[in-house]
Scaffold this active site. Structure first.
Site, PDB file in Angstrom:
ATOM      1  N   ASP A  19      -7.257  -0.241  -3.928  1.00  0.00           N
ATOM      2  CA  ASP A  19      -8.340   0.735  -4.098  1.00  0.00           C
ATOM      3  C   ASP A  19      -8.966   0.629  -5.480  1.00  0.00           C
ATOM      4  OD1 ASP A  19      -6.264   1.698  -5.611  1.00  0.00           O
ATOM      5  OD2 ASP A  19      -6.232   3.703  -4.718  1.00  0.00           O
TER       6      ASP A  19
ATOM      7  N   GLU B   1       0.832  -1.195   0.000  1.00  0.00           N
ATOM      8  CA  GLU B   1       0.000   0.000   0.000  1.00  0.00           C
ATOM      9  C   GLU B   1       0.871   1.252   0.000  1.00  0.00           C
ATOM     10  OE1 GLU B   1      -2.173   1.627  -1.305  1.00  0.00           O
ATOM     11  OE2 GLU B   1      -3.865   0.589  -0.421  1.00  0.00           O
TER      12      GLU B   1
END
Length: 524
Positions: A323, A244
């Protein structure tokens, strides 16, 4: 980028030592068996999740479109949905512990097209992947075309998963996947020839809400040519860790390994990540067709805050970032996630098993226009009878190929005959060394391009055969421009009419130039 972490199961030291010894013995047995030609792919206890279970790190997710990942598995691999009526069916195995029943897909999808709507988890956790919904960085995805990536595995004709931009799969409600700093391992078999530098072709642990929730909330393998932290060495593609907010090749993000220039254009790549969730992660890669694994990094977690410990959330993502950043392309054949960190011996044994499968091996048929046959296409014009259609820098060209030509040139001049993507009575030609790439025309010129599933691509990549216009060999008419035939002109390849305004439509020697000899393939 995003991914989830599996819980570490406690083990006593004696059991750890015993499991390591068993895994090492399994790896040695597999290697010796390969050396004498003993098939291993269907042997009981020899498949990846059997190996990891023996090593004390059982699979909590096992996804594959091409084969079983447990020797006892006899369930469904994936689900397809056809365009004509919206009906779905599950594609299973030919035998327990074996290979996909691709003929069932071909029959169900005959006369129409299908997409892949679900990829089943073979583990007892039932962490099945479905088409991904909208996220913080991308609209809802669409399913991948079911016939975009034909491939030979274990001597069987099966299909892989070919991801184009806007495609992805996910499960946000999983069981057993690592969370909140727990340890896990994962691998996938992908392709080094179908990649780009967009975010993010991932497989692994991700957020449960399809949004970026901060550093350390993912733990996924990333494969592509995107260099997030400079410097990266070579041109890639690289196996990286999507943790991430960064694709990591080391604790500093950028590569500290000047020898890691990427995998290059390997048709099949084993990509591996393992992370203890606290203070250490490792990256490995290998050629899925031969050889062993190479460790490109083994060391501390990223030094930026949020990664030590990790904060995985436990969703599973395939083909996008956490995402739903979905601009990437990639190929997926199989992959697993484990509870705890597998031993190096277990990783080595799994790699040996993957190699034993024979990804991209010979189809067993050569020199004919039968579906699955490997061929080369030789010019019959008197000037060029030693010249063949090959791809070079993505374009189709005419080139001299001989027994002394380089292996790369021979591979570029070899094609696998597939049933026509737009009409099963005609033909499409898949690149031998670029799985999922087909010969297609664009602005009348021929190129090698990845199959994206659109009706336009299907038509452009379909050719209908007839007796050679010169009276010898075979001529191939464009499916969507039926008066134009596959022709060589000035050492390039076009779809050309017999006379017209373009130079390549010249009537001079047209009948010879559109007549081809279908021969045995140059690539072994």
């Amino acid at each position: 980028m995003r991914c989830t972490v599996l819980p570490r199961f406690p083990r006593t030291r004696p059991r750890r030592l015993r499991n390591a010894a068993l895994a090492a013995l399994s790896a040695l047995v597999t290697v010796l068996a390969l050396a004498v030609g003993v098939p291993q792919a269907s042997a009981a206890g020899s498949l990846p999740c059997d190996i990891y279970a023996t090593a004390g790190t059982p699979c909590v997710a096992a996804h594959s479109l091409v084969r079983a990942l447990y020797s006892s598995y006899n369930g469904s691999l994936y689900q397809v949905q056809r365009a004509s009526d919206g009906a779905t069916t599950n594609i299973g195995l030919l035998t327990a512990g074996g290979y996909a029943n691709a003929a069932a897909q071909d029959s169900f999808c005959s006369g129409t097209t299908c997409i892949i709507t679900k990829i089943y988890d073979q583990s007892a956790r039932h962490n099945d992947l479905t088409v991904e919904g909208a996220g913080g960085a991308g609209a809802a995805d669409v399913g991948a075309p079911a016939d975009a990536l034909p491939v030979t595995v274990g001597g069987h004709q099966v299909y892989g998963l070919e991801i184009s931009a806007g495609m992805g799969y996910r499960d946000n409600s999983t069981s057993g996947v690592a969370t909140n700093g727990a340890a896990e391992g994962m691998y996938m078999v992908t392709s080094g020839t179908h990649v780009n530098g967009s975010c993010c072709f991932d497989y692994g642990n991700a957020e449960t809400n399809n949004k970026d929730t901060g550093n350390g909330h993912m733990d996924a393998i990333n494969f592509g040519t995107e260099c997030w932290f400079s410097p990266c060495y070579g041109g890639g593609p690289w196996v990286q860790a999507d943790l991430e907010n960064g694709l990591f090749q080391s604790d500093s993000g950028y590569s500290k390994n000047t020898a890691n220039t990427g995998t290059g254009a390997m048709p099949f790549v084993t990509a591996l990540l393992k992370n203890n969730g606290q203070d250490h992660f490792a990256l490995k890669y290998g050629n899925a067709q031969s050889g062993s694994l190479t460790t490109s990094y083994s060391g501390g977690e990223p030094t930026t805050s949020g990664y030590s410990p990790m904060h995985q959330e436990g969703a599973i993502v395939l083909g996008t970032g956490g995402d739903n950043s979905n601009g990437s392309i990639g190929s997926f054949f199989e992959g697993v996630m484990t509870a705890g960190i597998p031993t190096d011996a277990a990783d080595n044994s799994v790699q040996a098993n993957i190699v034993s499968v024979g990804y991209g091996g010979s189809t067993g048929t050569t020199g004919t226009l039968a579906a699955g046959s490997e061929i080369s296409l030789r010019a019959t014009t008197s000037c060029c009878t030693a010249d063949y259609i090959r791809h070079q820098n993505n374009a189709a060209v005419l080139s001299a190929i001989t027994s002394s030509s380089a292996a790369l040139d021979k591979g570029d001049a070899t094609w696998i005959v597939r049933r026509g993507l737009a009409n099963s009575s005609c033909y499409s030609f898949e690149s031998r060394n670029y799985p999922g790439d087909f010969l297609r025309h664009y602005n009348y010129q021929l190129y090698r391009q990845p199959m994206v599933g659109t009706a336009q691509f299907r038509q452009d990549a379909t050719f209908c055969a007839s007796t050679g216009k010169s009276g010898t060999g075979t001529s191939f008419a464009s499916y969507n421009y039926p008066t134009r035939y596959l022709r060589h002109y000035d050492y390039n390849v076009y779809i050309a009419s017999d006379g017209g305004s373009n130079a390549f439509d010249s009537a001079t020697s047209w009948t010879d130039d559109v007549s081809w000899a279908v021969t045995a393939p140059w690539a072994p």
